[in-house]
Structure formats: C-alpha cells, structure tokens
Write a protein that holds these residues in place. Structure first.
Motif, PDB file in Angstrom:
ATOM      1  N   HIS A 105       4.203  60.923 -72.173  1.00 51.72           N
ATOM      2  CA  HIS A 105       5.257  60.474 -73.073  1.00 51.72           C
ATOM      3  C   HIS A 105       6.328  59.686 -72.325  1.00 51.72           C
ATOM      4  CE1 HIS A 105       7.478  61.686 -77.058  1.00 51.72           C
ATOM      5  NE2 HIS A 105       7.290  60.380 -76.945  1.00 51.72           N
ATOM      6  N   GLU A 106       5.936  59.126 -71.163  1.00 49.36           N
ATOM      7  CA  GLU A 106       6.876  58.298 -70.415  1.00 49.36           C
ATOM      8  C   GLU A 106       6.842  56.843 -70.862  1.00 49.36           C
ATOM      9  OE1 GLU A 106       4.434  60.078 -67.341  1.00 49.36           O
ATOM     10  OE2 GLU A 106       4.902  61.122 -69.203  1.00 49.36           O
ATOM     11  N   ARG A 107       5.732  56.441 -71.442  1.00 50.14           N
ATOM     12  CA  ARG A 107       5.578  55.055 -71.884  1.00 50.14           C
ATOM     13  C   ARG A 107       5.047  55.061 -73.315  1.00 50.14           C
ATOM     14  NH1 ARG A 107       6.974  51.546 -67.253  1.00 50.14           N
ATOM     15  NH2 ARG A 107       6.398  52.717 -65.405  1.00 50.14           N
ATOM     16  N   ASP A 108       5.634  54.247 -74.165  1.00 51.19           N
ATOM     17  CA  ASP A 108       5.140  54.140 -75.530  1.00 51.19           C
ATOM     18  C   ASP A 108       3.975  53.165 -75.609  1.00 51.19           C
ATOM     19  OD1 ASP A 108       5.279  54.745 -78.337  1.00 51.19           O
ATOM     20  OD2 ASP A 108       6.128  52.762 -78.641  1.00 51.19           O
ATOM     21  N   ASN A 109       3.950  52.206 -74.715  1.00 53.00           N
ATOM     22  CA  ASN A 109       2.894  51.189 -74.680  1.00 53.00           C
ATOM     23  C   ASN A 109       1.960  51.511 -73.518  1.00 53.00           C
ATOM     24  OD1 ASN A 109       1.293  48.931 -74.533  1.00 53.00           O
ATOM     25  ND2 ASN A 109       2.973  47.455 -74.526  1.00 53.00           N
ATOM     26  N   VAL A 110       0.704  51.862 -73.808  1.00 50.04           N
ATOM     27  CA  VAL A 110      -0.222  52.252 -72.739  1.00 50.04           C
ATOM     28  C   VAL A 110      -0.459  51.108 -71.759  1.00 50.04           C
ATOM     29  CG1 VAL A 110      -1.375  54.031 -74.091  1.00 50.04           C
ATOM     30  CG2 VAL A 110      -2.216  51.680 -74.205  1.00 50.04           C
ATOM     31  N   ALA A 111      -0.218  49.871 -72.177  1.00 49.48           N
ATOM     32  CA  ALA A 111      -0.397  48.728 -71.269  1.00 49.48           C
ATOM     33  C   ALA A 111       0.627  48.752 -70.143  1.00 49.48           C
ATOM     34  CB  ALA A 111      -0.292  47.416 -72.051  1.00 49.48           C
ATOM     35  N   GLU A 112       1.720  49.504 -70.317  1.00 43.26           N
ATOM     36  CA  GLU A 112       2.751  49.578 -69.290  1.00 43.26           C
ATOM     37  C   GLU A 112       2.496  50.699 -68.285  1.00 43.26           C
ATOM     38  OE1 GLU A 112       6.431  49.995 -71.345  1.00 43.26           O
ATOM     39  OE2 GLU A 112       6.299  48.045 -72.344  1.00 43.26           O
ATOM     40  N   LEU A 113       1.493  51.531 -68.509  1.00 42.76           N
ATOM     41  CA  LEU A 113       1.199  52.617 -67.572  1.00 42.76           C
ATOM     42  C   LEU A 113       0.821  52.052 -66.215  1.00 42.76           C
ATOM     43  CD1 LEU A 113      -0.895  54.925 -69.927  1.00 42.76           C
ATOM     44  CD2 LEU A 113       1.391  55.411 -69.028  1.00 42.76           C
ATOM     45  N   THR A 114       1.201  52.737 -65.149  1.00 45.26           N
ATOM     46  CA  THR A 114       0.971  52.225 -63.792  1.00 45.26           C
ATOM     47  C   THR A 114      -0.196  52.906 -63.092  1.00 45.26           C
ATOM     48  OG1 THR A 114       2.583  53.785 -62.880  1.00 45.26           O
ATOM     49  CG2 THR A 114       3.398  51.611 -63.545  1.00 45.26           C
ATOM     50  N   TYR A 115      -0.983  53.678 -63.808  1.00 39.69           N
ATOM     51  CA  TYR A 115      -2.175  54.291 -63.236  1.00 39.69           C
ATOM     52  C   TYR A 115      -3.277  53.246 -63.048  1.00 39.69           C
ATOM     53  CZ  TYR A 115      -0.039  58.696 -64.770  1.00 39.69           C
ATOM     54  OH  TYR A 115       0.808  59.757 -64.969  1.00 39.69           O
ATOM     55  N   ASN A 116      -4.186  53.509 -62.097  1.00 42.25           N
ATOM     56  CA  ASN A 116      -5.370  52.657 -61.981  1.00 42.25           C
ATOM     57  C   ASN A 116      -6.182  52.694 -63.271  1.00 42.25           C
ATOM     58  OD1 ASN A 116      -5.087  53.667 -58.823  1.00 42.25           O
ATOM     59  ND2 ASN A 116      -5.768  51.553 -59.033  1.00 42.25           N
ATOM     60  N   GLU A 117      -6.363  53.904 -63.801  1.00 43.67           N
ATOM     61  CA  GLU A 117      -7.106  54.073 -65.041  1.00 43.67           C
ATOM     62  C   GLU A 117      -6.455  55.193 -65.854  1.00 43.67           C
ATOM     63  OE1 GLU A 117     -11.310  54.682 -64.499  1.00 43.67           O
ATOM     64  OE2 GLU A 117     -11.362  53.377 -62.744  1.00 43.67           O
ATOM     65  N   SER A 118      -6.573  55.099 -67.178  1.00 45.15           N
ATOM     66  CA  SER A 118      -6.033  56.162 -68.024  1.00 45.15           C
ATOM     67  C   SER A 118      -6.921  56.359 -69.237  1.00 45.15           C
ATOM     68  CB  SER A 118      -4.602  55.828 -68.469  1.00 45.15           C
ATOM     69  OG  SER A 118      -4.577  54.640 -69.241  1.00 45.15           O
ATOM     70  N   TRP A 119      -7.031  57.614 -69.628  1.00 49.13           N
ATOM     71  CA  TRP A 119      -7.671  57.968 -70.898  1.00 49.13           C
ATOM     72  C   TRP A 119      -6.639  58.741 -71.683  1.00 49.13           C
ATOM     73  CZ3 TRP A 119      -8.759  62.574 -73.454  1.00 49.13           C
ATOM     74  CH2 TRP A 119      -9.575  62.442 -74.583  1.00 49.13           C
ATOM     75  N   THR A 120      -5.944  58.034 -72.550  1.00 54.84           N
ATOM     76  CA  THR A 120      -4.884  58.665 -73.322  1.00 54.84           C
ATOM     77  C   THR A 120      -4.767  57.984 -74.666  1.00 54.84           C
ATOM     78  OG1 THR A 120      -2.532  59.207 -73.417  1.00 54.84           O
ATOM     79  CG2 THR A 120      -3.129  57.201 -72.235  1.00 54.84           C
ATOM     80  N   GLU A 121      -4.707  58.760 -75.701  1.00 53.02           N
ATOM     81  CA  GLU A 121      -4.454  58.232 -77.036  1.00 53.02           C
ATOM     82  C   GLU A 121      -3.217  58.898 -77.619  1.00 53.02           C
ATOM     83  OE1 GLU A 121      -7.961  58.043 -79.559  1.00 53.02           O
ATOM     84  OE2 GLU A 121      -9.210  58.251 -77.791  1.00 53.02           O
ATOM     85  N   LEU A 122      -2.405  59.472 -76.739  1.00 51.65           N
ATOM     86  CA  LEU A 122      -1.243  60.227 -77.189  1.00 51.65           C
ATOM     87  C   LEU A 122       0.060  59.639 -76.671  1.00 51.65           C
ATOM     88  CD1 LEU A 122      -2.492  63.893 -76.804  1.00 51.65           C
ATOM     89  CD2 LEU A 122      -2.135  62.648 -78.909  1.00 51.65           C
ATOM     90  N   ALA A 123       0.045  58.378 -76.299  1.00 47.76           N
ATOM     91  CA  ALA A 123       1.259  57.799 -75.752  1.00 47.76           C
ATOM     92  C   ALA A 123       2.386  57.798 -76.775  1.00 47.76           C
ATOM     93  CB  ALA A 123       0.991  56.374 -75.277  1.00 47.76           C
ATOM     94  N   ASN A 124       2.038  57.806 -78.060  1.00 44.08           N
ATOM     95  CA  ASN A 124       3.043  57.736 -79.109  1.00 44.08           C
ATOM     96  C   ASN A 124       3.665  59.085 -79.412  1.00 44.08           C
ATOM     97  OD1 ASN A 124       4.184  57.688 -81.834  1.00 44.08           O
ATOM     98  ND2 ASN A 124       3.364  55.616 -81.930  1.00 44.08           N
TER      99      ASN A 124
END
Length: 463
Positions: A105-124
């Motif tokens: 819940h640190e980023r609302d837009n998953v495109a802004e995440l700084t991980y190499n890879e992410s599996w998350t559908e709960l950014a909102n």
C-alpha cells in the motif's frame, strides 16, 4: 555473519500485536510462535502512523510520514516526495534482486513499484481481486522460493497478506468467543466477543499460510542464509485502535529471525519504531545507510550487544480516508502525550465497525469529544482511560513532553506547523463513516450530541 543474506519481509495488514508470542494466551498462532521461539521478539515496537500507507512507507524508507510525504492513503492521492528512495530500490543498486508477492500500500500505481518483479493486485486496497487470499499468496511465495534455491544472487522478497483486514466475515468459534480476553479499551459485550473471535479466525488462516512459507524456506535449503522479519503496518480496526494514537493503534508485532546472529528466544524490551527497520536491514547487508534516514539500526539489539535505546517513540495521524484528523504524540516507556489539532470530536471509527456494532452501540461507548491534550500514565493506566492532562501534579511532565514533541515536529519538518494540511487530491475526499454534530440539547451550554453518518457500504455483516 553472511556478507549479504537473503531478506524476507512477512507483513500482514491491520494486526497490531495480536499474536500468542505477545502474551495473548487466548489466541493460537503456532507458526508465528515458532518463528518467535527461533528468533527475537520486539516487545515494545511501534508504528509511526496508525494507518496503512504512511506506516508502510516508513518501513520502506526509514523516515517519518511528514518527511517522506505520505500523510494519508495512496489511493486517496498521497505520494512520496520527489527523490524519496525505498528499500527495494536501495537493495537493487547493490546487487539484490527484489520481489513483491501479495499486498502492498505504498504505491497506488503498480508501475511505480521499484521491485525487479511484483505479483500484486492489491495496490489499491479497495476492491479485492481473485487469488489474493493468504493461501494463494503463500502458494506464489512457495513457488518463488523453490525457484530461487539454486540462485547465487541475494534477494529481497516482500510477502503481503491482506486477510487480517476487515471485513472479518461471520465465521467464528463460539467457544473461543466465550473464553477470549476482551481488552479493557473495548466493552465486554457479546457482539465484541463475536467480532474478536472472527478476527481470530482471520489470524489463524494467515498464520497457517505463513507457516507454509517458512516450511518451504527450510525445505529448499535457504533458511540458514536468510534473514526473515515479520511485522504489520498498525493496529487492528477496532474503536480506539486503528486511526488513533492510543497503544492499540500504534503497538505492533516485530519478529526477527537470523540464524547464527540472533539467539533463539530473544526478547527485546527497548522502545523501537518502524523507521528503525530499514537501517537495520541495510547494516545487516553491509549497505551504507542514506544520511536522510531518521531511524536507527537495531542490529546491536539483535546481537545482544550494548545499545543506546530510544527515550521515546513518535507518531502522527493527519488524513485517513476522507477524514482530516490531525494529531501527534510522544510515547516514553511510561507516559504518552497526545496533541489533538481538531479537539472536540470523537475518535475516528471505520465504516465496517459501525456496520458490525450498530450506530447505537458506537454512540453509547465512543461518542465522546476529545480534548486538545491527552496525557496517560501507561503503567497505571495501560488502556489510556484516565486523561491526566489537566491534573496539576502532572503539569511539569506535560510541558516537558509537549516541548519534546514540538522539537520532533520541527526535526521532521512537519507541515502541520505551517497550518492545516490540505488533502493530496480534493477529488478523492470521501468517507465510509464520519461523525456529525447534531443540534445541542442545551444551546446555552454549547453541548453537542454526536451521530454517525455513513456514505459507503463496506459489507461487514452483523453477528
């Protein structure tokens, strides 16, 4: 100590310290109890904000919300300040591969995440999608660990479980509801017991899934060169917990396990804060700590070495959903001082709680206006029921704590010092549940009665 160990973050949503390893004998959480027995339990660990995004962002930056800029929920428009760097990005720069599985819940837009890879559908965090329950998140994490078993490059993996967040559902064990301990900040009434028992069911589910991940870590041979830490963002969503600066909203679990470094069964009593997690991880990984980090490494505590403990922890609340409720606090080992910038209103209570308990119950127990200042002796009054702010005997102490709090506000460049804090996005101000003042019974005395106004259905069913 391994030069650069793997690092796994296990983070649940809205848990507080509701685990058996935090002296709750009525609550069964065997998998996390085992982790605690194998590592270190921080008995007095606190978040810097009793809400999701600001607190999680402090874990990832080592900085307070006023400094990193997230003073409300990210799906309400709050963002990091320009130039803020978080843990996944810092670790990537020194050769770690970084991954996210599950809730964040640190980023609302998953495109802004700084991980190499992410599996998350709960950014909102609003509107859950399929396959995001604890069991599915655990399955993904277990697959990841099996694939990483033969890799040489160190990794950072964040695993986020949403399941302990409301709505809790209606499943509960009637015998558990009968026998559990109701903390004194809540009324001991049947609906509360049932609600707590349904909360316990969510904890049991998340605990079992956490255990499956830890068992896989062991089976694939990664346990000995991996630091695991477990925590949560803030306290659970009960009245006088989440969204408040009372201990049930701020006190949270933190458990570290690091084979060969942490003595199993360690109990740490020093005051610690979420802002201390990032510098600790960076020191463990032999990574320079950025000069703007406001927390302090806890590695000496983990090693059992002499440590200059904090004299106090600090916390803030500004915006939650669509509600502006600015307050700040300082907490020492014995006392807490709270400054309310909008006195005269009751504590915030979320829509799900109102739906579950009913408006009459909420008004009966929690429709009390808060004063500008609150002061509590936590040893004599751990549930913060007896406000000493107007007691003449405590005026010197209150003044001292108020001054220390003001100094901290200046250190973190708190925007509240410059006046009311505007919403990040005025188009996203709305609420699930707010208080309203109704016409006073006696206008000459300026007495108000309070009522709840709900604007959203959160789907929390009565029990």
């Amino acid at each position: 100590m391994i030069e650069r160990p793997n690092i796994i973050e296990l983070i649940w949503h809205d848990l507080g310290d509701w685990l058996s390893c935090y002296n709750r004998p009525d609550l069964s959480s065997p998998c996390l109890q085992a982790l605690a027995d194998e590592g270190a339990v921080f008995e007095n660990h606190f978040c810097p904000a009793p809400q999701c995004s600001p607190s999680r962002a402090s874990i990832k930056t080592g900085r307070y919300p006023q400094s990193h800029g997230i003073l409300g929920l990210t799906h309400r428009g709050w963002r990091y300040k320009e130039g803020e760097e978080d843990l996944p990005l810092i670790l990537r720069r020194v050769g770690y591969q970084t991954f996210l599985i599950g809730f964040q819940h640190e980023r609302d837009n998953v495109a802004e995440l700084t991980y190499n890879e992410s599996w998350t559908e709960l950014a909102n965090a609003v509107g859950l999608s399929l396959e995001t329950d604890a069991e599915s998140v655990a399955n993904r994490a277990m697959e990841f660990l099996k694939c990483r078993a033969a890799a040489c490059q160190p990794f950072f993996l964040s695993i986020g479980f949403f399941d302990v967040h409301r709505p809790f559902g209606t499943k509960y064990d009637a015998e558990v509801a009968k026998q559990l301990n109701v903390p004194a900040f809540l009324p001991d009434e049947p609906v509360v017991r049932k609600d707590l028992a349904s909360f316990y069911e969510c904890i049991h589910k998340a605990d079992a899934s956490t255990g499956r991940v830890l068992q896989t870590l062991r089976e694939v041979g990664l346990e000995d060169n991996t630091l695991v830490y477990f925590t949560t963002d803030h306290g659970p969503e009960f009245p006088r917990a989440k969204m408040t600066l009372y201990d049930p909203g701020l006190k949270v679990a933190l458990v570290f396990k690091y084979p060969g470094v942490i003595q199993p069964g360690t109990r740490v009593r020093a005051l610690t804060s979420h802002v201390d997690i990032l510098p600790t991880l960076l020191e463990v990984a032999n990574v320079p700590i950025p000069p703007n980090v406001q927390g302090h490494s806890m590695l000496k505590l983990l090693r059992g070495e002499p440590y200059e403990a904090r004299g106090a922890i600090f916390a803030e609340m500004t915006w939650h959903g669509g509600e502006y409720d600015p307050m700040r606090c300082i907490r020492t080992s014995q006392f807490k001082y709270i400054r309310n910038f909008l006195p005269g209103w009751p504590v915030q209570i979320g829509g799900p709680c109102v739906q579950r308990y009913g408006e009459a119950f909420i008004n009966k127990h929690f429709a009390h206006a808060r004063p500008e200042e609150e002061l509590y002796d936590l040893q004599a009054d751990p549930w913060e029921q007896n406000n000493l702010a107007e007691d003449a005997a405590y005026q010197p102490l209150k003044e001292e704590l108020a001054n220390r709090l003001s100094s901290w506000e200046r250190e973190v460049d708190d925007p509240i010092l410059r006046g009311p804090v505007l919403p990040a996005d005025a188009t996203k101000v709305g609420s699930g549940c707010v208080w309203a003042k109704f016409p006073p019974h006696n206008p000459l005395k300026e007495e108000f009665r309070f009522g709840i106004v709900r604007t959203r259905d959160f789907g929390e069913e009565p029990l």
